[in-house]
Each structure stands twice: as C-alpha cells, then as structure tokens.
Design a protein around this motif. Sequence first.
Motif, mmCIF file in Angstrom:
data_model
loop_
_atom_site.group_PDB
_atom_site.id
_atom_site.type_symbol
_atom_site.label_atom_id
_atom_site.label_comp_id
_atom_site.label_asym_id
_atom_site.label_seq_id
_atom_site.Cartn_x
_atom_site.Cartn_y
_atom_site.Cartn_z
ATOM 1 N N SER A 18 0.830 -1.211 0.000
ATOM 2 C CA SER A 18 0.000 0.000 0.000
ATOM 3 C C SER A 18 0.859 1.253 0.000
ATOM 4 O O SER A 18 0.571 2.215 -0.720
ATOM 5 C CB SER A 18 -0.926 0.008 1.212
ATOM 6 O OG SER A 18 -1.813 -1.078 1.159
ATOM 7 N N ARG A 86 -4.266 -14.767 -4.110
ATOM 8 C CA ARG A 86 -5.074 -13.587 -3.802
ATOM 9 C C ARG A 86 -4.187 -12.357 -3.633
ATOM 10 O O ARG A 86 -4.493 -11.295 -4.153
ATOM 11 C CB ARG A 86 -5.889 -13.855 -2.520
ATOM 12 C CG ARG A 86 -6.678 -12.678 -2.001
ATOM 13 C CD ARG A 86 -7.846 -12.259 -2.838
ATOM 14 N NE ARG A 86 -8.717 -13.357 -3.176
ATOM 15 C CZ ARG A 86 -9.544 -13.347 -4.220
ATOM 16 N NH1 ARG A 86 -9.636 -12.284 -4.983
ATOM 17 N NH2 ARG A 86 -10.296 -14.373 -4.504
ATOM 18 N N ARG A 87 -3.067 -12.494 -2.937
ATOM 19 C CA ARG A 87 -2.167 -11.351 -2.732
ATOM 20 C C ARG A 87 -1.540 -10.898 -4.049
ATOM 21 O O ARG A 87 -1.429 -9.696 -4.298
ATOM 22 C CB ARG A 87 -1.071 -11.699 -1.736
ATOM 23 C CG ARG A 87 -1.569 -11.749 -0.321
ATOM 24 C CD ARG A 87 -0.447 -12.035 0.626
ATOM 25 N NE ARG A 87 -0.948 -12.200 1.979
ATOM 26 C CZ ARG A 87 -0.241 -12.715 2.967
ATOM 27 N NH1 ARG A 87 1.001 -13.114 2.762
ATOM 28 N NH2 ARG A 87 -0.762 -12.828 4.164
ATOM 29 N N LEU A 89 -2.758 -11.149 -6.985
ATOM 30 C CA LEU A 89 -3.799 -10.479 -7.757
ATOM 31 C C LEU A 89 -4.117 -9.093 -7.213
ATOM 32 O O LEU A 89 -4.139 -8.107 -7.958
ATOM 33 C CB LEU A 89 -5.072 -11.332 -7.785
ATOM 34 C CG LEU A 89 -6.257 -10.727 -8.530
ATOM 35 C CD1 LEU A 89 -5.973 -10.663 -10.028
ATOM 36 C CD2 LEU A 89 -7.522 -11.523 -8.255
ATOM 37 N N THR A 90 -4.362 -9.000 -5.905
ATOM 38 C CA THR A 90 -4.875 -7.752 -5.346
ATOM 39 C C THR A 90 -3.805 -6.731 -4.986
ATOM 40 O O THR A 90 -4.075 -5.535 -5.030
ATOM 41 C CB THR A 90 -5.744 -8.023 -4.099
ATOM 42 O OG1 THR A 90 -4.957 -8.685 -3.111
ATOM 43 C CG2 THR A 90 -6.960 -8.851 -4.454
ATOM 44 N N THR A 94 -3.437 -6.209 -10.019
ATOM 45 C CA THR A 94 -4.514 -5.271 -10.325
ATOM 46 C C THR A 94 -4.065 -3.816 -10.221
ATOM 47 O O THR A 94 -4.319 -3.033 -11.146
ATOM 48 C CB THR A 94 -5.756 -5.563 -9.468
ATOM 49 O OG1 THR A 94 -6.196 -6.898 -9.774
ATOM 50 C CG2 THR A 94 -6.868 -4.580 -9.754
ATOM 51 N N ALA A 137 -8.206 -13.614 -12.612
ATOM 52 C CA ALA A 137 -8.925 -13.190 -11.409
ATOM 53 C C ALA A 137 -10.099 -14.133 -11.142
ATOM 54 O O ALA A 137 -10.361 -14.512 -9.990
ATOM 55 C CB ALA A 137 -9.415 -11.750 -11.566
ATOM 56 N N ASN A 141 -10.614 -16.705 -7.838
ATOM 57 C CA ASN A 141 -11.849 -16.868 -7.071
ATOM 58 C C ASN A 141 -12.282 -18.327 -7.024
ATOM 59 O O ASN A 141 -12.719 -18.817 -5.981
ATOM 60 C CB ASN A 141 -12.959 -15.996 -7.657
ATOM 61 C CG ASN A 141 -12.707 -14.526 -7.420
ATOM 62 O OD1 ASN A 141 -12.049 -14.141 -6.460
ATOM 63 N ND2 ASN A 141 -13.216 -13.692 -8.300
#
Length: 179
Positions: A18, A86-87, A89-90, A94, A137, A141
């Motif tokens: 972040s 997930r990490r 990707l996010t 992305t 993505a 999921n």
Amino acid sequence: MNTTGRPRSGSRAALRASIALIVFVAAGFGLFMADAQNRYLWVKALHVIAVISWMAGLLYMPRLFIYHLDQTVGSEASETFKVMERRLLTIIMTPAMVLSWIFGLWMAIEIFHFQGLWLHLKLLAVMGLTGTHVYMAHAVNRFGSDQRIGTSRSWRLFNEAPTVLMIVIVILVIVKPFG
C-alpha cells in the motif's frame, strides 16, 4: 496479530504494498505539475514500471495455479497457495494493471492523440492482456473456493498468451510498423 503479538506477515506485506502504491501514485500525480518537457519521460518511465510489474504477475500466476493443482483440497499447502494467489492479484497485478492503463492512456491522448495504426493495434493487444488478467482473477476466485479449474497442461499453454501479447506490444511500440 499472531500469538507473539506481532502483526501477521500478510498485514505487513499489504502495508508495504500500500505504501509503495501510494508513493507511486503520488509521484504520478506530481508529474502533472512538472514541466511539460520532462512530463512525457516521467510518465513513460512510470508506465514501463507498472507494465513490468503487471507482466510479472501475469507470467507468475499460471505457475501458482499449476502448483496449486498438485495440492490436496484443504491441505495447508493448498491454503497457502490461495493466499499467494489472492495477494498477487490484489496487491501487485490489479494495481499495476490500473496504473499501466492510466499512464498508457495519458500518453495515447496527450502525446500520440490516438493517431497511428500501431497505437490502435497496441491498445487491442493490451485489451487482450486485460482479458487474460480478468480470466486469472476469475480462476483465483474459483481456486479460493476449492474449485479446480483447468489442468497443469492448460495453464502451461495459457501462460503463453501474455508472452505472445507482450512481444506484439513491444514490437508495435518500438518499431511502429504501421506508422
């Protein structure tokens, strides 16, 4: 927090990502205040950095799926792959895709005025990359809910799509074969 009272490693990784993203975006917005002569070079540099990050994710994610397919549903390894996917990707893919589009469209509008067949073909190829991203993505999921999607062989073949699109994009941008 874990049992030692320290933040979980995932929380630290998300915080670091972040902060990096905030710095990157702040630098990008700061560029719009820079003088026009250097702005293009800075935007292009940030665009290339974002594209490299996005491509790294696009090329790595299918490998994670291949390794994930080898694990038993519900196993510790399978759960670890869910977190990794997930990490990736996010936190990386992305945001990098969004920044690639933002800086790329800025250049397409401000520098190239949407002129040139090479630019339109490049945008078409980037839409293809975006499509592969969206499909991955969807797969993240599915894997996250313990549904197996694809085979090791199909993911190895799918892994070639971003590579081929990247080659096309680089040739279009560097050579500009269609003026």
